[in-house]
Each structure stands twice: as C-alpha cells, then as structure tokens.
Write a protein that holds these residues in place. Structure first.
Motif, mmCIF file in Angstrom:
data_model
loop_
_atom_site.group_PDB
_atom_site.id
_atom_site.type_symbol
_atom_site.label_atom_id
_atom_site.label_comp_id
_atom_site.label_asym_id
_atom_site.label_seq_id
_atom_site.Cartn_x
_atom_site.Cartn_y
_atom_site.Cartn_z
ATOM 1 N N GLN A 110 0.821 -1.202 0.000
ATOM 2 C CA GLN A 110 0.000 0.000 0.000
ATOM 3 C C GLN A 110 0.861 1.260 0.000
ATOM 4 O O GLN A 110 0.392 2.326 -0.391
ATOM 5 N N LYS A 111 2.130 1.151 0.398
ATOM 6 C CA LYS A 111 3.047 2.291 0.449
ATOM 7 C C LYS A 111 4.008 2.328 -0.735
ATOM 8 O O LYS A 111 4.407 3.393 -1.179
ATOM 9 N N PHE A 112 4.425 1.143 -1.198
ATOM 10 C CA PHE A 112 5.500 1.066 -2.181
ATOM 11 C C PHE A 112 5.050 0.324 -3.437
ATOM 12 O O PHE A 112 4.222 -0.578 -3.367
ATOM 13 N N TYR A 113 5.635 0.706 -4.575
ATOM 14 C CA TYR A 113 5.324 0.039 -5.832
ATOM 15 C C TYR A 113 6.537 0.081 -6.752
ATOM 16 O O TYR A 113 7.465 0.862 -6.542
ATOM 17 N N ARG A 114 6.495 -0.760 -7.759
ATOM 18 C CA ARG A 114 7.551 -0.789 -8.768
ATOM 19 C C ARG A 114 7.142 0.162 -9.897
ATOM 20 O O ARG A 114 6.226 -0.142 -10.664
ATOM 21 N N PRO A 115 7.827 1.295 -10.021
ATOM 22 C CA PRO A 115 7.428 2.288 -11.023
ATOM 23 C C PRO A 115 7.805 1.877 -12.439
ATOM 24 O O PRO A 115 8.764 1.121 -12.653
ATOM 25 N N ALA A 116 7.036 2.393 -13.390
ATOM 26 C CA ALA A 116 7.349 2.164 -14.805
ATOM 27 C C ALA A 116 8.719 2.773 -15.119
ATOM 28 O O ALA A 116 9.139 3.736 -14.482
ATOM 29 N N TYR A 117 9.362 2.221 -16.100
ATOM 30 C CA TYR A 117 10.642 2.701 -16.641
ATOM 31 C C TYR A 117 11.827 2.497 -15.705
ATOM 32 O O TYR A 117 12.799 1.870 -16.077
ATOM 33 N N VAL A 118 11.792 3.032 -14.495
ATOM 34 C CA VAL A 118 12.953 2.938 -13.602
ATOM 35 C C VAL A 118 12.855 1.778 -12.611
ATOM 36 O O VAL A 118 13.837 1.429 -11.962
ATOM 37 N N GLY A 119 11.695 1.173 -12.500
ATOM 38 C CA GLY A 119 11.519 0.045 -11.596
ATOM 39 C C GLY A 119 12.419 -1.123 -11.942
ATOM 40 O O GLY A 119 12.907 -1.825 -11.056
ATOM 41 N N VAL A 120 12.682 -1.327 -13.219
ATOM 42 C CA VAL A 120 13.552 -2.434 -13.635
ATOM 43 C C VAL A 120 14.996 -2.207 -13.193
ATOM 44 O O VAL A 120 15.779 -3.151 -13.132
ATOM 45 N N ARG A 121 15.339 -0.957 -12.859
ATOM 46 C CA ARG A 121 16.688 -0.646 -12.376
ATOM 47 C C ARG A 121 16.742 -0.577 -10.856
ATOM 48 O O ARG A 121 17.717 -0.078 -10.284
ATOM 49 N N GLY A 122 15.701 -1.042 -10.188
ATOM 50 C CA GLY A 122 15.711 -1.123 -8.737
ATOM 51 C C GLY A 122 15.099 0.058 -8.009
ATOM 52 O O GLY A 122 15.072 0.081 -6.783
ATOM 53 N N TRP A 123 14.598 1.043 -8.744
ATOM 54 C CA TRP A 123 13.972 2.180 -8.089
ATOM 55 C C TRP A 123 12.623 1.762 -7.505
ATOM 56 O O TRP A 123 11.983 0.829 -7.994
ATOM 57 N N VAL A 124 12.213 2.476 -6.463
ATOM 58 C CA VAL A 124 10.944 2.177 -5.809
ATOM 59 C C VAL A 124 10.083 3.432 -5.780
ATOM 60 O O VAL A 124 10.588 4.540 -5.605
ATOM 61 N N GLY A 125 8.777 3.255 -6.003
ATOM 62 C CA GLY A 125 7.824 4.337 -5.881
ATOM 63 C C GLY A 125 7.267 4.350 -4.470
ATOM 64 O O GLY A 125 6.980 3.300 -3.895
ATOM 65 N N ILE A 126 7.125 5.552 -3.909
ATOM 66 C CA ILE A 126 6.633 5.716 -2.536
ATOM 67 C C ILE A 126 5.370 6.575 -2.586
ATOM 68 O O ILE A 126 5.412 7.732 -3.003
ATOM 69 N N GLU A 127 4.255 6.006 -2.185
ATOM 70 C CA GLU A 127 2.978 6.730 -2.131
ATOM 71 C C GLU A 127 3.066 7.765 -1.011
ATOM 72 O O GLU A 127 3.147 7.410 0.159
ATOM 73 N N LEU A 128 3.071 9.031 -1.364
ATOM 74 C CA LEU A 128 3.359 10.082 -0.388
ATOM 75 C C LEU A 128 2.296 10.240 0.693
ATOM 76 O O LEU A 128 2.622 10.617 1.821
ATOM 77 N N ASP A 129 1.052 9.939 0.383
ATOM 78 C CA ASP A 129 0.019 10.069 1.413
ATOM 79 C C ASP A 129 0.010 8.892 2.383
ATOM 80 O O ASP A 129 -0.789 8.848 3.307
ATOM 81 N N ARG A 130 0.921 7.962 2.184
ATOM 82 C CA ARG A 130 0.966 6.766 3.043
ATOM 83 C C ARG A 130 2.212 6.711 3.929
ATOM 84 O O ARG A 130 2.393 5.742 4.658
ATOM 85 N N VAL A 131 3.093 7.723 3.825
ATOM 86 C CA VAL A 131 4.310 7.720 4.636
ATOM 87 C C VAL A 131 4.392 8.987 5.482
ATOM 88 O O VAL A 131 3.921 10.040 5.079
ATOM 89 N N THR A 132 5.005 8.847 6.647
ATOM 90 C CA THR A 132 5.225 10.000 7.523
ATOM 91 C C THR A 132 6.381 10.829 6.973
ATOM 92 O O THR A 132 7.145 10.373 6.118
ATOM 93 N N ASP A 133 6.512 12.037 7.506
ATOM 94 C CA ASP A 133 7.637 12.881 7.112
ATOM 95 C C ASP A 133 8.965 12.214 7.443
ATOM 96 O O ASP A 133 9.913 12.299 6.668
ATOM 97 N N GLU A 134 9.050 11.558 8.582
ATOM 98 C CA GLU A 134 10.301 10.884 8.975
ATOM 99 C C GLU A 134 10.647 9.746 8.013
ATOM 100 O O GLU A 134 11.804 9.567 7.631
ATOM 101 N N GLU A 135 9.641 8.957 7.637
ATOM 102 C CA GLU A 135 9.877 7.856 6.711
ATOM 103 C C GLU A 135 10.278 8.388 5.338
ATOM 104 O O GLU A 135 11.198 7.878 4.696
ATOM 105 N N LEU A 136 9.616 9.454 4.905
ATOM 106 C CA LEU A 136 9.962 10.075 3.632
ATOM 107 C C LEU A 136 11.404 10.559 3.658
ATOM 108 O O LEU A 136 12.177 10.317 2.723
ATOM 109 N N LYS A 137 11.786 11.228 4.724
ATOM 110 C CA LYS A 137 13.155 11.738 4.866
ATOM 111 C C LYS A 137 14.168 10.592 4.798
ATOM 112 O O LYS A 137 15.185 10.704 4.118
#
Length: 133
Positions: A82-109
């Motif tokens: 619910q917080k993280f996903y494999r983004p298009a294009y850069v996901g294959v290189r190990g990047w992760v997508g972070i749903e901003l409304d699902r993480v605290t400021d500390e976790e985002l930092k």
C-alpha cells in the motif's frame, strides 16, 4: 475485456506532497531541482536521485521515486504494497515508488536521504555525514 479504473486522487494533493519532497531534497548538499518529463526531479551533481510523480500518465500515484539498494525494492513492496510500488521505466533498475500520502515525514526523509546517498559521490557523502554530527 474487463476495464480497471485507476484510483482517483485529489488534484490539489500534488502541491502539498511536492512541497514535502522539496523540503527534504533541497536540504541535501548540492541538490538541484529541474523539470524532467514534466515533473519535478532532484539531482545531485547532474545525477537524478528523486523524481516526483503527480498522477503521471494517469497512473493514480502521487509519489516520489528513488533508487534502492539491491534487494530493497522487492522487500519494501512485499512488506507494504500500500506504500510502495515498482514504477514504470525505472523500476527495472531497482527504483521504488513511494505513495506520499501513506508515509510520515520521517519515513519520507529516510528514503530520500538513502536515495541521495546511493547517487551522491563518496566525498560529498562524507562532508554531509560530518555536518550531521
């Protein structure tokens, strides 16, 4: 064929979320923000370490994408889909997508700092680490 609908997001939510991302990223040494592919993107010494996504191509995500160390992308997505996903294009290189409304400021930092560390040159990381003591 069954149609699937993308979850709808509040169009104004993107402004609040980009400010959260910008506040953290711009506090990191030698960070520059530029538009890339129509979205705010953050660079350290001309290399991308974070990309904002405000429902890009109507994908339903108001998120930030960051590089992740080997194995971390899969672990994050599996443990909190619910917080993280494999983004298009850069996901294959190990990047992760972070749903901003699902993480605290500390976790985002934490995730933005780690993304910066994976991209920034070692000498710049050392200077940053010394300034944090």
């Amino acid at each position: 064929m069954k149609r699937t609908s993308k979850k709808q997001r509040d169009p104004g939510a993107g402004e609040e979320q980009i400010e959260r991302v910008r506040r953290v990223c711009m506090a990191l040494p030698e960070t520059v923000e530029k538009l890339s592919h129509g979205e705010p993107t953050f660079f350290v010494r001309k290399k991308v370490f974070a990309m904002f996504s405000n429902n890009h191509h109507n994908d339903g995500h108001v998120a930030v994408m960051v590089p992740a160390a080997i194995g971390i992308q899969a672990m994050l997505i599996e443990s909190s889909p619910q917080k993280f996903y494999r983004p298009a294009y850069v996901g294959v290189r190990g990047w992760v997508g972070i749903e901003l409304d699902r993480v605290t400021d500390e976790e985002l930092k934490l995730h933005l700092h780690e993304g910066w560390r994976l991209i920034a040159p070692k000498k710049l990381q050392d200077v940053f680490d010394e300034s944090q003591i």
